[in-house]
Design an enzyme around this catalytic site. Structure first.
Site, PDB file in Angstrom:
ATOM      1  N   ARG A   1      27.808  35.202  53.397  1.00  0.00           N
ATOM      2  CA  ARG A   1      28.022  36.390  54.239  1.00  0.00           C
ATOM      3  C   ARG A   1      27.488  37.693  53.650  1.00  0.00           C
ATOM      4  NH1 ARG A   1      32.495  35.657  51.167  1.00  0.00           N
ATOM      5  NH2 ARG A   1      33.805  37.435  50.560  1.00  0.00           N
TER       6      ARG A   1
ATOM      7  N   CYS B   1      46.452  64.609  55.608  1.00  0.00           N
ATOM      8  CA  CYS B   1      45.530  65.336  56.489  1.00  0.00           C
ATOM      9  C   CYS B   1      46.117  66.571  57.148  1.00  0.00           C
ATOM     10  CB  CYS B   1      44.946  64.398  57.554  1.00  0.00           C
ATOM     11  SG  CYS B   1      46.108  63.896  58.833  1.00  0.00           S
TER      12      CYS B   1
ATOM     13  N   ALA C   1      30.489  42.127  51.645  1.00  0.00           N
ATOM     14  CA  ALA C   1      29.957  41.700  52.932  1.00  0.00           C
ATOM     15  C   ALA C   1      29.652  42.893  53.842  1.00  0.00           C
ATOM     16  CB  ALA C   1      30.940  40.740  53.600  1.00  0.00           C
TER      17      ALA C   1
ATOM     18  N   CYS D   1      39.867  37.873  52.516  1.00  0.00           N
ATOM     19  CA  CYS D   1      38.875  36.809  52.665  1.00  0.00           C
ATOM     20  C   CYS D   1      39.146  35.658  51.708  1.00  0.00           C
ATOM     21  CB  CYS D   1      37.481  37.354  52.425  1.00  0.00           C
ATOM     22  SG  CYS D   1      37.065  38.665  53.568  1.00  0.00           S
TER      23      CYS D   1
ATOM     24  N   ARG E   1      10.490  52.821  67.366  1.00  0.00           N
ATOM     25  CA  ARG E   1      11.363  52.169  68.345  1.00  0.00           C
ATOM     26  C   ARG E   1      12.770  52.770  68.340  1.00  0.00           C
ATOM     27  NH1 ARG E   1       6.837  51.157  68.831  1.00  0.00           N
ATOM     28  NH2 ARG E   1       5.888  49.199  69.508  1.00  0.00           N
TER      29      ARG E   1
HETATM   30 ZN   LIG Z   1      47.063  61.887  58.235  1.00  0.00          ZN
END
Ligand SMILES: [Zn+2]
Lengths: 338, 68
Positions: A66, A242, A34, A182, A7
């Site tokens: 949960r 980055c 969770a 939470c 499926r």
């Molecule tokens: Zn960055």
């Protein structure tokens, strides 16, 4: 077993070729709470090749509403989440090589743990570990599918999907003094499943090589609020995490939380890097409903939580009394501060 | 003057006392949170939060939370 995934293969964007890619995928799941339960179950049922799921915690009664992989028996046996998760996930799909590891993910072990996986699914409960994972995934050159939720609200952000997109560090201009957790404002299971579902949909697109635009998205299932923001313009040219000259600051000792067991005092001290600023009064207000014996003054916030006396100092130190276990202390800090 | 905006995909009647983005964040109890604000499809820098909010503006706010 060939019809097992029929499926899913019938879903045209995946198809038989997509299923082959799914089968090859090796997934690192950061946290077995969770989001980790929900995301892991979907990915294991989808037939990925390998799942490593890590967590430092044991299963408690307060998790069961949960955290869908766990049962009452797991609580009674005081099983670590990673152990119970491995058992349940293997029972769901024995085709998948599932490894549960009971570990506190830190700057010392994060790269070793993540190496060899194709992507990281975020299911941690605090911003420190998210920034650590952001750096680690960027350094390893694998994408990091961020997700977080509290109350009826959740957000997702896939990182490392396109070359020129911002990372988590780019879009968090300043580190939050504290985030909702939470354990301070509660959580309902529908937002867990919704948030995990969005993460996993993006993961499936990524591993079946369907191009998509990484967006910062949120949903509140109680109010109906929703947002989808294309954050491409927030990429910072000189981002320490980055950019071309990245130094991955959260992998270095300076930007990571330090822990010390105070000898003979049954106390653990946690020290945050100086880049994280603490606002004592908003913190005190946010935990008021979750703790007892709350006191605050210009220097500190003190309270009792789950049988532990906790003191947070203005300079970014927290003392957790009543334990010599660093993991317990970090756990409490994550629950109260996020 | 009554202002109705679109806030996170829903119709939102602006309280009279809320004039700009910073005041809206305060009203929504998000002033202490880490937020990303998009106004009429542009992401706002923090120093632009004093921009006035006008009738029919489209605002999206995403705040960061800890849990998972
Ligand atoms: Zn960055």
């Amino acid at each position: 077993m060939s019809e097992r995934y029929s499926r899913q293969e019938l879903f045209a964007p995946i198809g038989e070729d997509g299923q082959i890619q799914i089968r090859k995928a090796s997934i690192f799941i950061l946290g077995a709470g969770a989001l980790g339960s929900s995301g892991a179950e979907m990915l294991v049922r989808a037939g990925v090749g390998r799942v490593t799921i890590v967590d430092r915690d044991i299963i408690e009664w307060t998790n069961l509403h949960r955290q869908q992989l766990y049962t009452e028996q797991d609580v009674i046996e005081q099983l670590p989440k990673a152990v119970a998760a491995e058992k349940r996930l293997t029972a769901i799909n024995s085709d998948v090589a599932v490894t549960g590891i009971v570990v506190d993910v830190t700057q010392q072990n994060v790269l070793d743990l993540m190496t060899g996986h194709d992507l990281v699914l975020d299911a941690t409960d605090n911003i420190e570990t998210r920034l650590l994972a952001n750096d680690a995934a960027l350094k390893l050159g694998i994408p990091f599918f961020m997700g977080a939720c509290v109350g009826s609200y959740g957000l997702t952000f896939p990182i490392g999907i396109q070359d020129n997109q911002p990372c988590l560090h780019c879009i968090l201009e300043t580190l939050p003094s504290q985030t909702l957790t939470c354990d301070t404002v509660g959580v309902i299971s529908p937002i867990v499943v919704t948030t995990a579902a969005r993460q996993v949909a993006d993961v499936l697109k990524y591993i079946t090589r369907i191009p998509f635009e990484p967006k910062l998205e949120s949903a509140d299932l109680w109010t109906g609020d929703r947002a989808s923001i294309g954050v491409a313009s927030m990429k910072k040219a000189g981002c320490p995490s980055c950019s071309e000259n990245a130094v991955y600051p959260f992998l270095s000792a300076r930007e990571s939380m330090k822990t010390a067991v105070l000898c003979g005092r049954d106390t653990v001290q946690l020290s945050w890097p100086t880049s994280r600023k603490f606002e004592l009064i908003p913190f005190a207000e946010s935990i008021r409903g979750s703790v007892s014996k709350l006191i605050h003054n210009p220097h500190l916030v003190a309270c009792e939580y789950n049988g532990h006396r906790i003191v947070l100092f203005r300079d970014g130190r927290m003392l957790v009394h009543g334990t010599k276990d660093v993991v317990t202390a970090r756990n409490i800090a994550a629950r109260l501060l996020g | 003057m009554k202002r109705t905006i679109e806030l996170n995909g829903n119709r939102y009647d602006m309280p009279a006392e809320v004039g700009n983005v910073q005041e809206l964040l305060g009203h929504l109890e998000l002033a202490e949170r880490i937020v990303i604000v998009e106004m009429n499809r542009d992401i706002l820098a923090k120093d632009a939060y004093d921009l006035p909010i006008n009738d029919r503006d489209q605002i999206e706010i995403i705040h960061f939370v800890g849990g998972g």
